[in-house]
Design an enzyme around this catalytic site. Structure first.
Site, PDB file in Angstrom:
ATOM      1  CG  HIS A 290      -1.846  -1.159   1.296  1.00 25.71           C
ATOM      2  ND1 HIS A 290      -2.345  -1.662   2.483  1.00 25.71           N
ATOM      3  CD2 HIS A 290      -2.381  -1.938   0.321  1.00 25.71           C
ATOM      4  CE1 HIS A 290      -3.136  -2.692   2.238  1.00 25.71           C
ATOM      5  NE2 HIS A 290      -3.178  -2.887   0.929  1.00 25.71           N
TER       6      HIS A 290
HETATM    7  C1  LIG Z   1      -0.207  -7.456  -4.579  1.00 26.82           C
HETATM    8  C2  LIG Z   1      -1.131  -6.352  -4.138  1.00 26.82           C
HETATM    9  C3  LIG Z   1      -2.173  -6.648  -3.251  1.00 26.82           C
HETATM   10  C4  LIG Z   1      -3.045  -5.631  -2.838  1.00 26.82           C
HETATM   11  N1  LIG Z   1      -4.155  -5.961  -2.110  1.00 26.82           N
HETATM   12  C5  LIG Z   1      -5.117  -5.019  -1.892  1.00 26.82           C
HETATM   13  C6  LIG Z   1      -6.390  -5.380  -1.359  1.00 26.82           C
HETATM   14  O1  LIG Z   1      -6.684  -6.542  -1.098  1.00 26.82           O
HETATM   15  N2  LIG Z   1      -7.301  -4.390  -1.173  1.00 26.82           N
HETATM   16  C7  LIG Z   1      -7.033  -3.087  -1.460  1.00 26.82           C
HETATM   17  O2  LIG Z   1      -7.889  -2.229  -1.210  1.00 26.82           O
HETATM   18  N3  LIG Z   1      -5.837  -2.720  -1.976  1.00 26.82           N
HETATM   19  C8  LIG Z   1      -4.896  -3.659  -2.238  1.00 26.82           C
HETATM   20  N4  LIG Z   1      -3.728  -3.301  -2.851  1.00 26.82           N
HETATM   21  C9  LIG Z   1      -3.458  -1.876  -3.104  1.00 26.82           C
HETATM   22  C10 LIG Z   1      -4.301  -1.244  -4.207  1.00 26.82           C
HETATM   23  O3  LIG Z   1      -4.565  -2.170  -5.228  1.00 26.82           O
HETATM   24  C11 LIG Z   1      -3.571  -0.006  -4.731  1.00 26.82           C
HETATM   25  O4  LIG Z   1      -3.369   0.912  -3.676  1.00 26.82           O
HETATM   26  C12 LIG Z   1      -4.328   0.731  -5.827  1.00 26.82           C
HETATM   27  O5  LIG Z   1      -4.681  -0.147  -6.859  1.00 26.82           O
HETATM   28  C13 LIG Z   1      -3.449   1.862  -6.366  1.00 26.82           C
HETATM   29  O6  LIG Z   1      -4.122   2.544  -7.396  1.00 26.82           O
HETATM   30  P1  LIG Z   1      -3.364   3.652  -8.260  1.00 26.82           P
HETATM   31  O7  LIG Z   1      -4.348   4.129  -9.262  1.00 26.82           O
HETATM   32  O8  LIG Z   1      -2.738   4.615  -7.346  1.00 26.82           O
HETATM   33  O9  LIG Z   1      -2.156   2.884  -8.975  1.00 26.82           O
HETATM   34  P2  LIG Z   1      -2.154   1.582  -9.873  1.00 26.82           P
HETATM   35  O10 LIG Z   1      -3.455   0.859  -9.761  1.00 26.82           O
HETATM   36  O11 LIG Z   1      -0.924   0.825  -9.529  1.00 26.82           O
HETATM   37  O12 LIG Z   1      -2.090   2.140 -11.361  1.00 26.82           O
HETATM   38  C14 LIG Z   1      -0.986   2.762 -11.946  1.00 26.82           C
HETATM   39  C15 LIG Z   1      -0.980   2.387 -13.423  1.00 26.82           C
HETATM   40  O13 LIG Z   1      -0.105   3.254 -14.121  1.00 26.82           O
HETATM   41  C16 LIG Z   1       0.634   2.500 -15.072  1.00 26.82           C
HETATM   42  N5  LIG Z   1       1.877   3.234 -15.367  1.00 26.82           N
HETATM   43  C17 LIG Z   1       2.890   3.497 -14.498  1.00 26.82           C
HETATM   44  N6  LIG Z   1       3.850   4.220 -15.126  1.00 26.82           N
HETATM   45  C18 LIG Z   1       3.429   4.413 -16.399  1.00 26.82           C
HETATM   46  C19 LIG Z   1       3.980   5.100 -17.517  1.00 26.82           C
HETATM   47  N7  LIG Z   1       5.149   5.749 -17.445  1.00 26.82           N
HETATM   48  N8  LIG Z   1       3.285   5.084 -18.685  1.00 26.82           N
HETATM   49  C20 LIG Z   1       2.088   4.450 -18.770  1.00 26.82           C
HETATM   50  N9  LIG Z   1       1.516   3.793 -17.725  1.00 26.82           N
HETATM   51  C21 LIG Z   1       2.173   3.783 -16.561  1.00 26.82           C
HETATM   52  C22 LIG Z   1       0.860   1.179 -14.346  1.00 26.82           C
HETATM   53  O14 LIG Z   1       1.216   0.152 -15.227  1.00 26.82           O
HETATM   54  C23 LIG Z   1      -0.476   0.964 -13.653  1.00 26.82           C
HETATM   55  O15 LIG Z   1      -1.390   0.278 -14.479  1.00 26.82           O
HETATM   56  C24 LIG Z   1      -2.838  -4.286  -3.281  1.00 26.82           C
HETATM   57  C25 LIG Z   1      -1.794  -4.000  -4.168  1.00 26.82           C
HETATM   58  C26 LIG Z   1      -0.956  -5.011  -4.613  1.00 26.82           C
HETATM   59  C27 LIG Z   1       0.138  -4.676  -5.598  1.00 26.82           C
END
Ligand SMILES: Cc1cc2nc3c(=O)[nH]c(=O)nc-3n(C[C@H](O)[C@H](O)[C@H](O)COP(=O)(O)OP(=O)(O)OC[C@H]3O[C@@H](n4cnc5c(N)ncnc54)[C@H](O)[C@@H]3O)c2cc1C
Length: 536
Positions: free
Chosen positions: A470
């Site tokens: 997280h």
């Molecule tokens: C293994 C794991 C288990 C988890 N379990 C839980 C759970 O059970 N419940 C829960 O609530 N949360 C959980 N989380 C946390 C939660 O999923 C994340 O906090 C949340 O998805 C983050 O969202 P975000 O939009 O910030 O980033 P992300 O969902 O990580 O999205 C970022 C996106 O940007 C893309 N990206 C990055 N750099 C570039 C670039 N330069 N060009 C183009 N694309 C790019 C990436 O590929 C990715 O698809 C877990 C996370 C992981 C990894």
């Protein structure tokens, strides 16, 4: 070459990016481009809930990063898997649906972020949610994000829940309701036996909109900034570099690791650090990449005397998975609908904590080192995570190459209170594992631990603790000198650029981060629409 132009360019199709793409393209007069470095989310490893066991440890659909050596963890490098696929980390996470605590959001608002208190965010949790269990003023039943009970929870959860009661932890019917303290079976973001990622909820149903373009396997190298205005992005698609222009705004949703990395690569960040890497400074913002926070977890593992109700490395375990595959592929049912972290509890180990200070997640398998270390036989584990750590870390560039992994330093346990809290949480987990509710199935501990031996427990923490996945806070919202975005999520000092993802959290929330990020993006979509309508 003709440069493609869109009203909004969204970088990253993760939890936040998918919400933004769907909400902004509701207006057919607005053109939206969503750019994702990873690929399609069609694979069974994404759609099948238990697919996480195969994808996370082995880097499938993941950035598969590591931290720099962590001093307080015996110089080990932690593991940092992040989703790299449509849906981002919501396509690789454990699907546990948790909103966090009212205290978290009220604290954000109190610290100079009007509109981000819990009562202001609650309508967005509700707007997103389609909850199969709860239909009341605190929950939504019409949103795109399906939330439900586990299809076939293991009976072993009863041992955990009864053990919690033995240890004075009450059962809580709704951990996302008025009171967060207590224990419960996990509610999960699933639908009809499949993962309900942000992509599944928000993107897939809207892919036929003519005003929405989605580019996969497309990596943004940098945001183009001229005269302190974000104008577009430079994109790498295979061997080709392209430029896309944004008429209205660039929305950065690359997650807590990659959003600060991309800002720095684009010339926005700590001046001295950018100079070190010969990156032309567009705007000095010292807070970019600072304030990294994460839930550190320690996992005691206990074997069972039976193969029933847990995943494991055995002939019976293999047979159960083969049967589970047939059930899942034919009917979307069976053991492979498990998210592994099948129940959890929010507790206070310190009396003066303003909200639960420890989350215990009960996992129906021996999850050692993110399941990268396998053990023969069957068992269960408890992830004991500290909820609001005081340690702060950084994201920094290793070099100016957009394809290089950034330097991730969570600086775990650098604040002494975090170690004390970890120790107290581990002891609570051990008391639960030793409760009579587990007597009938308990085997030996994989790593025997003595609850009265603090030195041994601290060494176990230093030798095994790692992320609960997280990371947040690296482009924090606020108005102090370390803030990166204001309360409209606009980057300080740069026009037409917002950051919208887990990185904007000023402080980490009490619980898992997917639902909070989705609520943040729902609110951000309304803020953007308002700017568009009013020109402000
Ligand atoms: C293994 C794991 C288990 C988890 N379990 C839980 C759970 O059970 N419940 C829960 O609530 N949360 C959980 N989380 C946390 C939660 O999923 C994340 O906090 C949340 O998805 C983050 O969202 P975000 O939009 O910030 O980033 P992300 O969902 O990580 O999205 C970022 C996106 O940007 C893309 N990206 C990055 N750099 C570039 C670039 N330069 N060009 C183009 N694309 C790019 C990436 O590929 C990715 O698809 C877990 C996370 C992981 C990894």
């Amino acid at each position: 070459m003709v440069k493609q132009t869109f009203d909004y360019i969204i970088i990253g199709a993760g939890s936040a990016g998918c919400v933004l793409a769907a909400r902004l393209s509701e207006d057919q007069h607005i053109s939206v481009c969503l750019i994702e470095s990873g690929g399609s989310d069609k694979s069974a490893l994404v759609q099948m809930p238990a697919g996480i066991a195969a994808s996370v440890p082995y880097g499938i659909n993941s950035w598969h990063y590591n931290t720099v050596p962590q001093k307080a963890l015996n110089n080990r490098c932690g593991f940092v898997p992040r989703g790299k696929v449509l849906g981002g980390s919501s396509s690789t996470n454990a699907m546990v649906y948790i909103r966090g605590n009212k205290y978290d959001y009220d604290n954000w608002a109190k610290n100079g972020n009007p509109g981000w208190d819990y009562n202001s965010l609650l309508p967005y949790f509700i707007k997103a949610e389609n909850n199969k269990t709860f239909n009341n003023a605190l929950h939504g039943t019409q949103g795109p994000l399906h939330v439900q009970e586990l299809t076939e929870p293991s009976a072993v959860n009863d041992c955990f829940l009864n053990a919690c009661v033995e240890q004075g932890i009450q059962l809580n019917e709704d951990i996302n309701g008025a009171e967060q303290h207590g224990a419960r079976l996990s509610q999960v973001t699933q639908h009809n036996g499949e993962r309900c990622s942000a992509a599944k909820a928000y993107l897939t149903p809207n892919l036929n909109r003519p005003n929405l373009s989605v580019y996969t396997h497309s990596h943004v190298n940098k945001i183009i900034i001229n005269n302190n205005i974000a104008c577009g992005v430079e994109l790498q698609q295979g061997g080709k570099t392209t430029t896309l222009l944004a008429k209205k705004e660039v929305l950065l949703s690359a997650g807590a690791i990659n959003s600060p990395q991309l800002l720095m690569l684009s010339g926005v960040g700590p001046k001295a650090h950018l100079e070190t890497h010969n990156i032309a400074l567009k705007h000095a913002l010292e807070g970019v990449g600072a304030n990294l926070q994460d839930h550190l977890t320690v996992v005691p593992l206990c074997k069972t005397n039976t193969a029933k109700g847990t995943f494991g490395v055995s002939v019976k375990g293999a047979a159960s998975i083969i049967k589970g595959c047939a059930q899942w592929f034919n009917k979307r049912r069976g053991v492979l609908t498990s998210n592994f972290a099948e129940s959890h509890a929010f507790i206070n180990v310190w009396d003066n904590s303003p909200a639960p200070d420890i989350q215990l997640e009960f996992v129906i398998g021996l999850v050692d080192d993110h399941s990268r270390k396998l053990h023969r036989g069957h068992g269960y584990s408890i992830h004991s995570s500290i909820m609001r750590p005081k340690s702060r870390g950084t994201i920094r560039l290793a070099n100016s190459n957009p394809r290089s992994a950034p330097l991730i330093d969570p600086n775990y346990l650098s604040h002494p209170d975090d170690l004390s809290l970890m120790l107290a949480g581990l002891k609570k987990a051990l008391h639960i594992l030793q409760s009579s509710a587990f007597d009938k199935i308990r085997g030996n501990m994989v790593y025997p631990l003595d609850v009265n031996n603090d030195a041994q427990l601290i060494e176990f923490i230093r030798q095994t603790a790692d992320t609960e996945y997280h990371p947040v806070g690296t482009c924090k919202m606020g108005n102090d000198k370390m803030a990166v975005v204001n309360s409209k999520l606009q980057v300080h000092g740069i026009r037409s650029l917002r950051v919208i993802d887990a990185s904007i959290m000023p402080t980490i929330v009490t619980g898992n981060t997917n639902a909070p990020v989705i609520a943040i993006a729902e609110k951000a979509a309304d803020l953007i629409k308002l700017s568009y309508k009013t020109g402000l």
